[in-house]
Motif scaffolding. Structure first.
Motif, PDB file in Angstrom:
ATOM      1  N   PRO A  20     -33.515 -62.141 -34.450  1.00 12.15           N
ATOM      2  CA  PRO A  20     -33.164 -63.342 -33.689  1.00 12.15           C
ATOM      3  C   PRO A  20     -34.214 -63.754 -32.649  1.00 12.15           C
ATOM      4  N   SER A  21     -35.124 -62.849 -32.290  1.00 12.42           N
ATOM      5  CA  SER A  21     -36.129 -63.229 -31.275  1.00 12.42           C
ATOM      6  C   SER A  21     -37.245 -64.078 -31.877  1.00 12.42           C
ATOM      7  N   ILE A  22     -37.260 -64.200 -33.191  1.00 10.53           N
ATOM      8  CA  ILE A  22     -38.314 -64.999 -33.831  1.00 10.53           C
ATOM      9  C   ILE A  22     -37.803 -66.412 -34.064  1.00 10.53           C
ATOM     10  N   ARG A  23     -38.607 -67.373 -33.588  1.00 11.08           N
ATOM     11  CA  ARG A  23     -38.146 -68.768 -33.589  1.00 11.08           C
ATOM     12  C   ARG A  23     -38.742 -69.513 -34.780  1.00 11.08           C
ATOM     13  N   GLN A  48     -42.068 -74.660 -46.295  1.00 16.56           N
ATOM     14  CA  GLN A  48     -42.549 -73.559 -45.472  1.00 16.56           C
ATOM     15  C   GLN A  48     -41.998 -73.703 -44.060  1.00 16.56           C
ATOM     16  N   VAL A  49     -41.846 -72.565 -43.391  1.00 23.02           N
ATOM     17  CA  VAL A  49     -41.478 -72.608 -41.977  1.00 23.02           C
ATOM     18  C   VAL A  49     -42.504 -71.810 -41.194  1.00 23.02           C
ATOM     19  N   ILE A  50     -42.677 -72.233 -39.958  1.00 22.04           N
ATOM     20  CA  ILE A  50     -43.515 -71.481 -39.027  1.00 22.04           C
ATOM     21  C   ILE A  50     -42.586 -70.512 -38.310  1.00 22.04           C
ATOM     22  N   LEU A  51     -42.983 -69.265 -38.235  1.00 25.31           N
ATOM     23  CA  LEU A  51     -42.189 -68.301 -37.479  1.00 25.31           C
ATOM     24  C   LEU A  51     -42.962 -67.967 -36.214  1.00 25.31           C
ATOM     25  N   SER A  52     -42.488 -68.534 -35.117  1.00 19.64           N
ATOM     26  CA  SER A  52     -43.172 -68.351 -33.838  1.00 19.64           C
ATOM     27  C   SER A  52     -42.788 -66.976 -33.291  1.00 19.64           C
ATOM     28  N   LEU A  53     -43.797 -66.149 -33.024  1.00 25.32           N
ATOM     29  CA  LEU A  53     -43.534 -64.753 -32.674  1.00 25.32           C
ATOM     30  C   LEU A  53     -43.359 -64.595 -31.173  1.00 25.32           C
ATOM     31  N   PRO A  54     -42.498 -63.686 -30.755  1.00 22.36           N
ATOM     32  CA  PRO A  54     -42.378 -63.426 -29.318  1.00 22.36           C
ATOM     33  C   PRO A  54     -43.693 -62.856 -28.784  1.00 22.36           C
ATOM     34  N   SER A  55     -43.899 -62.955 -27.472  1.00 22.61           N
ATOM     35  CA  SER A  55     -45.216 -62.654 -26.903  1.00 22.61           C
ATOM     36  C   SER A  55     -45.684 -61.229 -27.209  1.00 22.61           C
ATOM     37  N   GLU A  56     -44.759 -60.317 -27.432  1.00 24.94           N
ATOM     38  CA  GLU A  56     -45.209 -58.939 -27.660  1.00 24.94           C
ATOM     39  C   GLU A  56     -45.630 -58.678 -29.111  1.00 24.94           C
ATOM     40  N   MET A  57     -45.494 -59.681 -29.980  1.00 26.19           N
ATOM     41  CA  MET A  57     -45.892 -59.472 -31.380  1.00 26.19           C
ATOM     42  C   MET A  57     -47.140 -60.279 -31.711  1.00 26.19           C
ATOM     43  N   THR A  58     -48.026 -59.696 -32.513  1.00 27.32           N
ATOM     44  CA  THR A  58     -49.221 -60.448 -32.912  1.00 27.32           C
ATOM     45  C   THR A  58     -49.161 -60.785 -34.399  1.00 27.32           C
ATOM     46  N   GLU A  59     -49.920 -61.814 -34.738  1.00 24.34           N
ATOM     47  CA  GLU A  59     -49.995 -62.218 -36.150  1.00 24.34           C
ATOM     48  C   GLU A  59     -50.540 -61.087 -37.004  1.00 24.34           C
ATOM     49  N   GLU A  60     -51.596 -60.451 -36.477  1.00 28.36           N
ATOM     50  CA  GLU A  60     -52.286 -59.419 -37.253  1.00 28.36           C
ATOM     51  C   GLU A  60     -51.314 -58.302 -37.634  1.00 28.36           C
ATOM     52  N   LEU A  61     -50.462 -57.937 -36.674  1.00 29.09           N
ATOM     53  CA  LEU A  61     -49.521 -56.852 -36.914  1.00 29.09           C
ATOM     54  C   LEU A  61     -48.500 -57.248 -37.995  1.00 29.09           C
ATOM     55  N   VAL A  62     -47.990 -58.457 -37.894  1.00 28.17           N
ATOM     56  CA  VAL A  62     -46.984 -58.897 -38.878  1.00 28.17           C
ATOM     57  C   VAL A  62     -47.610 -58.978 -40.275  1.00 28.17           C
ATOM     58  N   ALA A  97     -38.183 -59.831 -43.650  1.00 25.79           N
ATOM     59  CA  ALA A  97     -37.379 -59.396 -42.504  1.00 25.79           C
ATOM     60  C   ALA A  97     -37.735 -57.960 -42.129  1.00 25.79           C
ATOM     61  N   ASN A  98     -37.961 -57.101 -43.125  1.00 24.28           N
ATOM     62  CA  ASN A  98     -38.347 -55.706 -42.833  1.00 24.28           C
ATOM     63  C   ASN A  98     -39.672 -55.665 -42.079  1.00 24.28           C
ATOM     64  N   ALA A  99     -40.637 -56.488 -42.535  1.00 23.15           N
ATOM     65  CA  ALA A  99     -41.959 -56.490 -41.897  1.00 23.15           C
ATOM     66  C   ALA A  99     -41.847 -56.969 -40.448  1.00 23.15           C
ATOM     67  N   LEU A 100     -41.069 -58.006 -40.233  1.00 20.96           N
ATOM     68  CA  LEU A 100     -40.922 -58.546 -38.870  1.00 20.96           C
ATOM     69  C   LEU A 100     -40.227 -57.522 -37.969  1.00 20.96           C
ATOM     70  N   GLU A 101     -39.208 -56.891 -38.510  1.00 23.24           N
ATOM     71  CA  GLU A 101     -38.493 -55.877 -37.721  1.00 23.24           C
ATOM     72  C   GLU A 101     -39.427 -54.726 -37.356  1.00 23.24           C
ATOM     73  N   ALA A 102     -40.205 -54.294 -38.344  1.00 24.66           N
ATOM     74  CA  ALA A 102     -41.123 -53.179 -38.093  1.00 24.66           C
ATOM     75  C   ALA A 102     -42.154 -53.568 -37.038  1.00 24.66           C
ATOM     76  N   ALA A 103     -42.700 -54.783 -37.171  1.00 29.03           N
ATOM     77  CA  ALA A 103     -43.721 -55.226 -36.198  1.00 29.03           C
ATOM     78  C   ALA A 103     -43.120 -55.317 -34.794  1.00 29.03           C
ATOM     79  N   SER A 104     -41.856 -55.707 -34.713  1.00 34.45           N
ATOM     80  CA  SER A 104     -41.272 -55.879 -33.380  1.00 34.45           C
ATOM     81  C   SER A 104     -40.995 -54.541 -32.707  1.00 34.45           C
ATOM     82  N   THR A 105     -40.832 -53.498 -33.495  1.00 37.92           N
ATOM     83  CA  THR A 105     -40.559 -52.196 -32.867  1.00 37.92           C
ATOM     84  C   THR A 105     -41.846 -51.408 -32.615  1.00 37.92           C
ATOM     85  N   MET A 106     -42.979 -51.928 -33.053  1.00 38.43           N
ATOM     86  CA  MET A 106     -44.227 -51.188 -32.903  1.00 38.43           C
ATOM     87  C   MET A 106     -44.949 -51.481 -31.597  1.00 38.43           C
ATOM     88  N   GLN A 107     -44.445 -52.462 -30.839  1.00 37.10           N
ATOM     89  CA  GLN A 107     -45.173 -52.852 -29.614  1.00 37.10           C
ATOM     90  C   GLN A 107     -44.909 -51.873 -28.485  1.00 37.10           C
TER      91      GLN A 107
END
Ligand SMILES: Cc1ncc(COP(=O)(O)O)c(C=O)c1O
Length: 470
Positions: free
Chosen positions: A385-388, A397-411, A460-470
């Motif tokens: 839910p933190s991804i807009r 296509q949709v743009i998924l705007s990442l919260p500040s603690e996530m980077t594109e490279e990581l996702v 969704a798995n990739a986004l979840e993983a990236a969000s917990t890696m920060q």
């Protein structure tokens, strides 16, 4: 000219690639970056040292660096050596020799692709049979360079009713997709003395490459939630601007009525041209249809449409509604390129439009893409839910705007680990703004029906993983 070695970098620069030394330097560096010989973050020689190595004026190198910076290939900070800023999208990371081969991955959510599994094969086969039975021998000869009259007539009618385009069969040119229409336009504009074309920033990478390959410069103009910022155009000396008014690519905004008026005002006052890329105009979901910009001024706007989204990219069919003053030169450029598209395919498409099968297919695909989009948004809302999501009202296509603690490279890296192809937003930018929004672009057109759910599950798995890696 042969191989030149700069003092700090082994770089093949062949200025003879182009007409001028500056173009040659630009092209050589652009190619080196695109094919991975110059990787992101690599420091380039100073203007002084490269100018010395190449035996050219320092201003020549400085101009070339400036243009590459405007195109997003380099980042230049005051007093520092330029660095490579262009990050290849995952799909483009392969060396050029393999560029035509789809990168191996199980799931593909790259933008710009469509659900080819839903191509109306039966309708196409039936129409082909009927068309072939009725074709005269002369229909199979070289034809009108604008395309088969039957298709231009059907398109004039369809575009008028579905997109509000003002076009007669005589003002339409059938071509190999948006790509060829843009290419022919660039050739015609350049022959008429144009030097540069403005594009949306961020915007389509391929379109920028086409413009540059034709010898024109690219000038980036930023976009916000209302579409292109027309005020920035006033400070440029461009002959035309390329826009995606119905659904800005890739951010997804619709050009607001105020900006539409401003844009046309600019074009009329400056005697310039607006190139309207209506790549996915048929696929709107939540809002009322937005008609083509071209209907407001068919002399200052070139309308370009394509069958790549509505039918399939492999058809290589598109169309352009051309203003009087450009018609002859653009058609001549197209004719020089290929002497026309397949007459049979053109007649089949015309037949599908005339019988209503084309409209039925569009309606089916609109419902299909809307269903996919809703499923994707529902899953992300539940899992991340933190991804807009941004730009969701239309398209594929949709743009998924990442919260500040996530980077594109990581996702992107997490997606790749899960066998999923995805694009980051950065390569679509020309200028890397200092406070840049980190985002990834998820296309939902490609996976076939059967692999759509696992593909968005992997996302969704990739986004979840990236969000917990920060
Ligand atoms: C922004 C944009 N415009 C147009 C197109 C269609 O290009 P073509 O008609 O040459 O297939 C694409 C394809 O991905 C695109 O991304």
């Amino acid at each position: 000219m042969g191989r030149h070695q700069s003092s700090s970098l082994d770089l093949f620069i062949d200025p003879s690639l182009r007409n001028t030394k500056r173009d040659g330097i630009e092209t050589a560096i652009r190619i080196a970056i695109r094919d991975g010989r110059l990787r992101p973050g690599t420091r380039l020689p100073s203007t002084r040292s490269l100018a010395q190595d190449l035996g050219v004026a320092r201003a020549t190198v400085s101009d070339a660096y400036g243009q590459l910076c405007a195109e997003g290939y380099l980042a230049i900070r005051q007093g520092a050596q330029p660095t490579v800023a262009w990050i290849p999208p995952v799909a483009e990371a392969a060396p050029p020799a393999q560029a035509h081969v789809a990168p191996a991955a199980r799931w593909d959510l790259r933008p710009g692709r469509t659900d080819t599994s839903s191509f109306p094969r039966d309708a196409w086969i039936k129409a082909t049979r009927e068309v072939l039975a009725g074709l005269a021998e002369s229909d199979l000869d070289y034809g009108d360079p604008r395309g088969v009259l039957q298709l231009r007539t059907a398109l004039a009618d369809y575009l008028g009713r579905a997109r509000g385009v003002r076009a007669s069969p005589g003002s339409l040119m059938v071509c190999s997709g948006f790509t060829q229409a843009l290419w022919a336009l660039c050739i015609a504009l350049r022959a008429a003395g144009a030097q540069a074309i403005a594009v949306e920033d961020p915007g389509a990478i391929r379109a920028r490459d086409i413009i540059c390959a034709s010898g024109l410069k690219v000038v980036g103009v930023s976009c916000d939630s209302q579409g292109i910022r027309v005020s920035e155009l006033r400070d440029t000396a461009v002959a035309a601007v390329l826009v995606t008014p119905a659904h800005q690519y890739p951010l997804g905004a619709t050009l607001s009525p105020e900006r539409r008026g401003e844009l046309l005002g600019w074009a009329r006052a400056a005697g310039t041209l607006v190139i309207e890329d209506d790549y996915d105009g048929e696929f709107r979901f939540d809002r009322r249809p937005v008609g083509a910009l071209q209907q407001l001024d068919s002399e200052h706007v070139v309308y370009i449409g394509t069958a790549s989204k509505s039918m399939a990219p492999g058809l290589r069919l598109g169309w352009a509604a051309l203003p009087d003053r450009l018609r002859e030169s653009v058609i001549a450029a197209k004719e020089q390129a290929d002497r026309g598209n397949s007459a049979i395919d053109q007649c089949v498409l015309a037949h599908l439009i005339e019988t209503g099968d084309f409209d039925r297919h569009i309606r089916r695909m609109r419902a299909n893409y809307q269903r996919r989009r809703n499923e994707l948004l529902g899953l992300l809302n539940q899992r991340t839910p933190s991804i807009r999501p941004v730009g969701i009202a239309a398209g594929m296509q949709v743009i998924l705007s990442l919260p500040s603690e996530m980077t594109e490279e990581l996702v992107i890296a997490e997606a790749f680990r899960r066998d999923l192809l995805l694009h980051a937003l950065s390569p679509y930018r020309i200028r890397l703004a200092s406070t840049r929004m980190h985002a990834v672009i998820a296309g939902y057109g490609t996976p076939s029906q059967s692999s759509f759910r696992p593909a968005i599950g992997a996302l969704a798995n990739a986004l979840e993983a990236a969000s917990t890696m920060q």
